[in-house]
Design a protein around this motif. Structure first.
Motif, PDB file in Angstrom:
ATOM      1  N   VAL A 535      -1.795  -9.874   6.625  1.00 55.99           N
ATOM      2  CA  VAL A 535      -2.206  -8.703   5.854  1.00 55.99           C
ATOM      3  C   VAL A 535      -1.796  -8.868   4.393  1.00 55.99           C
ATOM      4  N   LEU A 536      -0.595  -9.369   4.142  1.00 58.55           N
ATOM      5  CA  LEU A 536      -0.155  -9.569   2.756  1.00 58.55           C
ATOM      6  C   LEU A 536      -1.027 -10.604   2.046  1.00 58.55           C
ATOM      7  N   THR A 537      -1.399 -11.632   2.762  1.00 58.96           N
ATOM      8  CA  THR A 537      -2.304 -12.633   2.164  1.00 58.96           C
ATOM      9  C   THR A 537      -3.614 -11.982   1.750  1.00 58.96           C
ATOM     10  N   GLU A 538      -4.082 -11.082   2.592  1.00 51.50           N
ATOM     11  CA  GLU A 538      -5.342 -10.397   2.315  1.00 51.50           C
ATOM     12  C   GLU A 538      -5.236  -9.480   1.099  1.00 51.50           C
ATOM     13  N   VAL A 539      -4.177  -8.685   1.007  1.00 47.59           N
ATOM     14  CA  VAL A 539      -4.089  -7.695  -0.074  1.00 47.59           C
ATOM     15  C   VAL A 539      -3.601  -8.301  -1.384  1.00 47.59           C
ATOM     16  N   THR A 540      -3.086  -9.519  -1.335  1.00 48.01           N
ATOM     17  CA  THR A 540      -2.598 -10.154  -2.572  1.00 48.01           C
ATOM     18  C   THR A 540      -3.385 -11.409  -2.891  1.00 48.01           C
ATOM     19  N   ARG A 541      -4.632 -11.460  -2.443  1.00 45.15           N
ATOM     20  CA  ARG A 541      -5.411 -12.691  -2.550  1.00 45.15           C
ATOM     21  C   ARG A 541      -5.547 -13.175  -3.992  1.00 45.15           C
ATOM     22  N   ASP A 542      -5.826 -12.244  -4.919  1.00 48.55           N
ATOM     23  CA  ASP A 542      -6.026 -12.707  -6.291  1.00 48.55           C
ATOM     24  C   ASP A 542      -4.710 -12.829  -7.054  1.00 48.55           C
ATOM     25  N   GLY A 543      -3.652 -12.161  -6.572  1.00 48.24           N
ATOM     26  CA  GLY A 543      -2.336 -12.272  -7.211  1.00 48.24           C
ATOM     27  C   GLY A 543      -2.264 -11.647  -8.582  1.00 48.24           C
ATOM     28  N   ALA A 544      -3.278 -10.910  -8.983  1.00 49.11           N
ATOM     29  CA  ALA A 544      -3.305 -10.356 -10.338  1.00 49.11           C
ATOM     30  C   ALA A 544      -2.333  -9.194 -10.472  1.00 49.11           C
ATOM     31  N   GLY A 545      -1.676  -9.143 -11.603  1.00 49.77           N
ATOM     32  CA  GLY A 545      -0.844  -8.008 -11.961  1.00 49.77           C
ATOM     33  C   GLY A 545       0.474  -7.907 -11.238  1.00 49.77           C
ATOM     34  N   PRO A 606      -0.238  -1.278  -4.092  1.00 52.66           N
ATOM     35  CA  PRO A 606       0.215  -0.456  -2.960  1.00 52.66           C
ATOM     36  C   PRO A 606      -0.312   0.969  -2.961  1.00 52.66           C
ATOM     37  N   CYS A 607      -0.491   1.569  -4.139  1.00 47.06           N
ATOM     38  CA  CYS A 607      -1.010   2.941  -4.203  1.00 47.06           C
ATOM     39  C   CYS A 607      -2.495   2.974  -4.567  1.00 47.06           C
ATOM     40  N   GLY A 608      -3.124   1.805  -4.610  1.00 47.01           N
ATOM     41  CA  GLY A 608      -4.541   1.724  -4.927  1.00 47.01           C
ATOM     42  C   GLY A 608      -5.354   1.327  -3.716  1.00 47.01           C
ATOM     43  N   ALA A 609      -6.529   0.745  -3.986  1.00 55.82           N
ATOM     44  CA  ALA A 609      -7.429   0.369  -2.892  1.00 55.82           C
ATOM     45  C   ALA A 609      -6.799  -0.603  -1.902  1.00 55.82           C
ATOM     46  N   PRO A 610      -6.054  -1.649  -2.350  1.00 57.23           N
ATOM     47  CA  PRO A 610      -5.438  -2.546  -1.369  1.00 57.23           C
ATOM     48  C   PRO A 610      -4.468  -1.826  -0.432  1.00 57.23           C
ATOM     49  N   GLY A 611      -3.874  -0.744  -0.928  1.00 55.57           N
ATOM     50  CA  GLY A 611      -2.962   0.013  -0.080  1.00 55.57           C
ATOM     51  C   GLY A 611      -3.637   0.608   1.132  1.00 55.57           C
ATOM     52  N   GLU A 612      -4.968   0.801   1.048  1.00 52.78           N
ATOM     53  CA  GLU A 612      -5.696   1.337   2.188  1.00 52.78           C
ATOM     54  C   GLU A 612      -5.688   0.348   3.350  1.00 52.78           C
ATOM     55  N   ARG A 613      -5.648  -0.939   3.007  1.00 51.23           N
ATOM     56  CA  ARG A 613      -5.575  -1.951   4.066  1.00 51.23           C
ATOM     57  C   ARG A 613      -4.216  -1.882   4.774  1.00 51.23           C
ATOM     58  N   ILE A 614      -3.154  -1.628   4.006  1.00 49.32           N
ATOM     59  CA  ILE A 614      -1.836  -1.466   4.608  1.00 49.32           C
ATOM     60  C   ILE A 614      -1.830  -0.230   5.506  1.00 49.32           C
ATOM     61  N   ALA A 615      -2.462   0.837   5.031  1.00 48.58           N
ATOM     62  CA  ALA A 615      -2.523   2.069   5.826  1.00 48.58           C
ATOM     63  C   ALA A 615      -3.267   1.829   7.140  1.00 48.58           C
ATOM     64  N   ALA A 616      -4.348   1.051   7.078  1.00 49.18           N
ATOM     65  CA  ALA A 616      -5.107   0.758   8.291  1.00 49.18           C
ATOM     66  C   ALA A 616      -4.274  -0.081   9.260  1.00 49.18           C
ATOM     67  N   PHE A 617      -3.532  -1.028   8.711  1.00 50.07           N
ATOM     68  CA  PHE A 617      -2.659  -1.853   9.553  1.00 50.07           C
ATOM     69  C   PHE A 617      -1.588  -0.985  10.200  1.00 50.07           C
ATOM     70  N   ARG A 618      -1.034  -0.073   9.445  1.00 51.69           N
ATOM     71  CA  ARG A 618      -0.024   0.841  10.001  1.00 51.69           C
ATOM     72  C   ARG A 618      -0.620   1.686  11.112  1.00 51.69           C
ATOM     73  N   GLU A 619      -1.833   2.175  10.909  1.00 50.39           N
ATOM     74  CA  GLU A 619      -2.482   3.004  11.914  1.00 50.39           C
ATOM     75  C   GLU A 619      -2.720   2.220  13.202  1.00 50.39           C
ATOM     76  N   SER A 620      -3.006   0.926  13.078  1.00 46.53           N
ATOM     77  CA  SER A 620      -3.225   0.109  14.274  1.00 46.53           C
ATOM     78  C   SER A 620      -1.952  -0.051  15.103  1.00 46.53           C
ATOM     79  N   LEU A 621      -0.799   0.205  14.475  1.00 47.78           N
ATOM     80  CA  LEU A 621       0.487   0.081  15.160  1.00 47.78           C
ATOM     81  C   LEU A 621       1.092   1.451  15.473  1.00 47.78           C
ATOM     82  N   ARG A 622       0.279   2.493  15.391  1.00 46.86           N
ATOM     83  CA  ARG A 622       0.778   3.862  15.473  1.00 46.86           C
ATOM     84  C   ARG A 622       1.595   4.113  16.737  1.00 46.86           C
TER      85      ARG A 622
END
Length: 787
Positions: A535-545, A606-622
């Motif tokens: 998941v981290l690889t996915e949300v940090t793919r471009d590494g920008a900022g 984390p508080c932007g669009a990539p954070g939604e992927r983290i939220a989805a991952f969290r929901e899958s482990l609810r």
């Protein structure tokens, strides 16, 4: 009319309330009917004595003789006590013996010291070194060097003003020119940055706004405890929580004196125990405030093998350079060196001065001809190797200032003869050269400095630099070894029941860096480290900022643990994170470009669009997060000790470090359903069982592990209390599901018929399958209802 004390005086469970201007005694009184309905026996109040106006915590006491007016004063406290009594509740109060606020205009005792100097009757109250700094007490309040801000200081009658600061003038100095007037005072206002190296008063850790109090002096003890003791003896309050006893000159003596003065009331101490360290057996207290319990409860819900894999991913992702490969012990050591030479430089200087005087005046040949630099080096090398907070007179220093530590410390010296300074310092700490006043002062200063160093280097620095698993970076925790086996947990509980059966236990407090439910979610990551890395690889793919990868790792874990929340809460916690870490910015040397980069990254990631992927991952482990949340709560409420429920945590509570976790709570809370509703019901049921069966949990109770049998035995944590109550919870539920579930696993209950307090329609006897026990909930609380 004096209210009668409730019976029993020893709590069965407490509920912590954070009092502040927005939640005074009146608000607490209004909440009493609801809080009584939960099943606790006592309300646990944050400090109630007069504090700096507007204080949100109350630990900055300014007057021990008065109950805080902002909260409603003594009348408000007594009214709260009466209402509590009417609903069957008592009060436990937090007290602060170690320090007071460095606020002269509010702290009248300090005001008198500034006006009259060491001859003031209040001078004995404060731990001031009048021999240093030319006999003037340094006040680090100026915004710049004196020469740059001199025009901002002004005399107003018999006081000196500097913006909001007000100081008394020494009698007869009002008409002097400003430079001469400043020289004539018993104090000297200085640039705030001099606090690092020049202070001549003891403070709380490195917080210059809190000045140390000498409660070892019997007169100071009596003056600072008179009001609290009256409230105790009049039955307004029943017990005490002691804040930071490790800062005191003589914790052993203080606790003995307090025990005698209170008549042996239930008292717990905020003592942070390192791994393997035990509370001094001679202390006349019920136990600790419970951070040792927190570590053991959290640890049994973490997967040791999975943590090892997670640590590997952390090292590859974050590439931590500051600790030579991501080692916890190295991180702590490096942080300790930094704290000693920066934040605690003034404390190190004072300790070195005492050691130098001792050596120079000693008739012992072994102490003579020791250079101050060598003594300082020896002190630093021994202090950074302390693995506990401090030594105590009652337990001896040799077990904590060890010969192994001394042998390592000697390597800091190039010349063997100079390395002898290590033996000199260690022997002084161990009391091998006498018990004269100077020797006692040295041992006392060493212990107090050690305590401050451990807190600042571990809790406030290393915990923010070593972050493979954020749930482990908690007060009393061991991030290098966060996971514990069921056997280790049971051994701890058996020892607690034997030695400290009435100790406090906690999982969330006003000081936890993340609430128990956030940590429970984070612990699930030890069960799926590979998926987390993907998941981290996915949300940090471009590494920008990304300002730095270590901060990024912590930020992504923060939003995973917290779940959906207001961005400003995350921003505030992560800004505190980077300042505490002190790697690229700090509280005193802020780097705006770096901090702005952190804010942009958090907002966009984390508080932007990539954070939604983290939220989805969290929901899958609810469901697995739910298992940890409920398991943590039930174990805490039924293990040995007196559980303390932090405000609002009877239901699911997701909070970050203060001030986020000190926000006011609404009573009664809104029912948000799901895990929160399950936890609320569980809390009520467990507290009701404790209230119905106090003998099953008290000082004469027993604790018995109940090992399961079968393929998935390690996933069932169960224990019996006095043959009357059984707790059973699911641990590592994700690993359990991946391994095929409970299969042939069974749990043998103690003799008798058992009813489920969480599902009263169910009953069990003899051997039960966890698959049957945990049908609707991943936990069970059983009461013995018959033979």
């Amino acid at each position: 009319m004096t209210p009668e004390r409730p019976d029993p005086v020893v709590p069965t469970a407490t509920y912590r309330l954070q009092l502040q201007r927005d939640f005074p005694f009146g608000a607490a009184e209004a909440a009493v009917p609801y809080l009584a309905s939960l099943g606790v026996s006592h309300l646990h109040l944050s400090p109630v004595l007069e504090a700096v106006p507007g204080s949100t915590h109350g630990y900055d006491v300014v007057d021990h003789a008065r109950v805080r007016e902002e909260l409603g004063g003594e009348d408000g406290l007594r009214a709260l006590a009466r209402t509590a009594r009417a609903h069957g509740l008592g009060l436990v109060v937090d007290i602060v013996p170690n320090h007071m606020a460095m606020s002269p205009r509010h702290n009248r005792a300090l005001w008198e010291v500034l006006r009259e100097g060491p001859k003031s009757p209040y001078a004995r109250w404060f731990d001031i070194d009048w021999e240093a700094q030319g006999g003037q007490l340094l006040l680090p309040v100026l915004g710049g060097p004196l020469g740059e801000v001199l025009d901002e200081l002004r005399v107003d009658g018999d006081v000196l003003r500097y913006y909001d600061h007000v100081f008394p003038l020494r009698e007869g100095t009002e008409d002097l020119s400003l430079p001469h007037l400043l020289d004539a005072q018993w104090y000297r206002p200085v640039w705030w940055r001099l606090a690092r190296t020049e202070l001549n008063y003891r403070r709380f850790f490195s917080i210059s706004e809190l000045i140390g109090v000498r409660v070892e002096d019997p007169e100071v003890f009596e003056a600072t405890h008179d009001k609290i003791l009256k409230l105790l003896h009049e039955g307004v309050i029943d017990g005490l929580r002691i804040d930071h006893p490790d800062g005191l000159a003589d914790p052993d003596g203080y606790l003995t004196r307090l025990h005698e003065a209170t008549g042996g009331r239930w008292t717990v101490v905020e003592k942070i125990l390192a791994d393997g360290e035990h509370l001094p057996a001679s202390w006349p207290v019920a136990g600790t405030t419970g951070y040792d319990a927190l570590r053991h409860v959290d640890g049994v819900f973490a997967d040791p093998a999975g943590f090892g894999d997670l640590l590997g991913h952390y090292r590859r992702f974050a590439a931590p350079q500051t600790d030579r490969g991501g080692q916890w012990e190295a991180t702590v050591r490096r942080a300790a060196y930094k704290v000693l030479t920066h934040e605690l430089a003034t404390e190190t200087d004072r300790l070195t001065r005492v050691a130098t005087r001792l050596c120079a005046s000693s008739p012992e040949p072994a102490l003579r001809d020791r250079a101050p630099w060598a003594l300082r080096t020896a002190l630093q090398e021994l202090l950074v190797r302390m693995e506990v907070y401090r030594p105590y007179e009652s337990t001896g220093a040799a077990s904590v200032v060890t010969e192994e530590a001394a042998a390592e410390a000697r390597h800091a010296f190039a010349v063997p003869e100079e390395a002898g300074a290590v033996d000199v310092v260690r022997d002084l700490v161990l009391g091998r050269y006498g018990d004269g006043p100077a020797h006692v002062e040295f041992r006392t200063r060493f212990a107090q400095t050690s305590s401050a160093l451990r807190a600042k280097s571990v809790e406030d620095t290393a915990f923010y630099r070593y972050v493979p698993l954020l749930s482990a970076t908690e007060v009393g925790g061991d991030p290098g070894r966060p996971a514990l086996s069921p056997e280790e947990f049971h051994a701890y509980c058996a020892r607690l029941q034997r030695d400290w059966p009435l100790t406090g236990t906690v999982v969330s407090t006003h000081d936890t860096k993340r609430s128990a439910d956030v940590r429970a979610a984070l612990n699930v990551l030890t069960e799926c480290p590979e998926r987390w890395a993907d998941v981290l690889t996915e949300v940090t793919r471009d590494g920008a900022g990304v300002p730095d990868a270590q901060l990024a790792w912590a930020a992504w874990q923060t939003v995973f643990g917290l779940g959906p929340a207001e961005p400003e809460r995350v921003q505030g916690a992560l800004l505190k994170h980077v300042r505490e870490a002190g790697l690229f910015t700090s509280w005193t040397e802020q780097e705006p470009p770096y901090e702005e980069a952190v804010e942009r990254f958090v907002a966009a990631g984390p508080c932007g669009a990539p954070g939604e992927r983290i939220a989805a991952f969290r929901e899958s482990l609810r469901e697995h997060i739910r298992a940890n949340v409920l398991g943590t709560a039930l174990v805490h409420l039924t293990m040995p000790g007196v559980p303390d429920v932090y405000q609002g945590t009877e239901a699911e509570a997701l909070a970050l470090v203060d001030p986020d976790n000190r926000r006011a709570v609404d009573y009664p809370p809104r029912d948000s359903g799901g895990t929160s509703a399950d936890k609320a019901a569980l809390t009520r049921a467990a507290l009701a069982v404790r209230a119905r069966r106090p003998g099953a949990f008290g000082d004469t109770a027993t604790y018995m592990p109940l090992p399961a049998r079968g393929a998935a035995a390690g996933h069932c944590l169960a224990f019996a209390r006095s043959g009357e109550v059984v707790t059973a919870v699911t641990r590592l539920s994700l690993r359990l599901a991946e391994a095929g579930g409970w299969q042939d696993t069974t749990l043998t209950l103690p003799p008798g018929r058992w009813s489920d307090a969480l599902r009263p329609d169910r009953a069990f006897t003899g051997q039960v399958a966890p698959a049957e026990l945990f049908t609707d909930l991943p936990v069970a609380l059983l009461e013995r209802t018959g033979d």
